[in-house]
Design a protein around this motif. Sequence first.
Motif, mmCIF file in Angstrom:
data_model
loop_
_atom_site.group_PDB
_atom_site.id
_atom_site.type_symbol
_atom_site.label_atom_id
_atom_site.label_comp_id
_atom_site.label_asym_id
_atom_site.label_seq_id
_atom_site.Cartn_x
_atom_site.Cartn_y
_atom_site.Cartn_z
ATOM 1 N N TYR A 1 0.823 -1.194 0.000
ATOM 2 C CA TYR A 1 0.000 0.000 0.000
ATOM 3 C C TYR A 1 0.864 1.254 0.000
ATOM 4 C CZ TYR A 1 -4.237 -2.640 0.594
ATOM 5 O OH TYR A 1 -5.285 -3.491 0.380
ATOM 6 N N ILE A 2 0.385 2.259 -0.714
ATOM 7 C CA ILE A 2 1.017 3.575 -0.765
ATOM 8 C C ILE A 2 -0.066 4.631 -0.545
ATOM 9 C CG2 ILE A 2 2.917 2.802 -2.238
ATOM 10 C CD1 ILE A 2 1.418 4.038 -4.636
ATOM 11 N N ASN A 3 0.314 5.879 -0.550
ATOM 12 C CA ASN A 3 -0.631 7.007 -0.428
ATOM 13 C C ASN A 3 -1.520 6.856 0.805
ATOM 14 O OD1 ASN A 3 0.496 7.831 -2.839
ATOM 15 N ND2 ASN A 3 -1.203 7.114 -4.078
ATOM 16 N N ASP A 4 -0.867 6.720 1.951
ATOM 17 C CA ASP A 4 -1.587 6.589 3.221
ATOM 18 C C ASP A 4 -2.565 5.412 3.219
ATOM 19 O OD1 ASP A 4 -0.295 8.758 4.441
ATOM 20 O OD2 ASP A 4 -1.745 10.172 3.589
ATOM 21 N N ARG B 1 -0.243 -0.838 -4.683
ATOM 22 C CA ARG B 1 0.704 -0.855 -5.802
ATOM 23 C C ARG B 1 1.156 -2.287 -6.067
ATOM 24 N NH1 ARG B 1 5.564 2.986 -7.400
ATOM 25 N NH2 ARG B 1 6.770 1.541 -8.652
ATOM 26 N N HIS C 1 4.016 -3.930 -7.715
ATOM 27 C CA HIS C 1 5.330 -3.362 -7.989
ATOM 28 C C HIS C 1 6.144 -4.189 -8.979
ATOM 29 C CE1 HIS C 1 8.793 -0.883 -7.136
ATOM 30 N NE2 HIS C 1 9.503 -1.957 -6.897
#
Length: 166
Positions: A31-34, A39, A41
């Motif tokens: 997980y990205i963006n809080d 993602r 990868h």
Amino acid sequence: MTLQLRAQPLTAAAFAPFGEVIETERQHQFYINDGKALRYHDIARAEALGDDARVAISLVDVEPYTLPLAVTLMEKHPRGSQAFIPLDDKPFLILVAPRGPAPAPEAIQAFVSNGRQGVNYHTDTWHHPVVSLGGRQRFLIVDRVGPGDNCDLHPLPPGLLEVVNH
């Protein structure tokens, strides 16, 4: 005599000699963006060989083909990889043959994407132009642009090879 080719389901293992299957299953993810975006990868490796070459992202709209499909052309890109990522969740047909000299019809293999899988052809891998099966379809393309010829074509005589199912 016409050779008949039956397409098999697209799997990472079966497609490995020709490139990579682009899909979210079995991929490194985080997980990205809080925590608001997941993602997947590094799911494929884009290649761009040669001076002043770069990787480009493009869109293409493809009109559907009908089966049986007479296979009359194969192509390859000797200076870079080429990825096709479906955007419409519709199956598409993939025809490939090993890297190297022009392929014999017996060396060509057929796969069917489930509509959520894309492909990334290795540099110099023979393939047929993208074949939409489920109506007009849009694809994201990631490939090399730059100086130098990057598309070798190999015509096949009509009536030599046809894909009969998907």
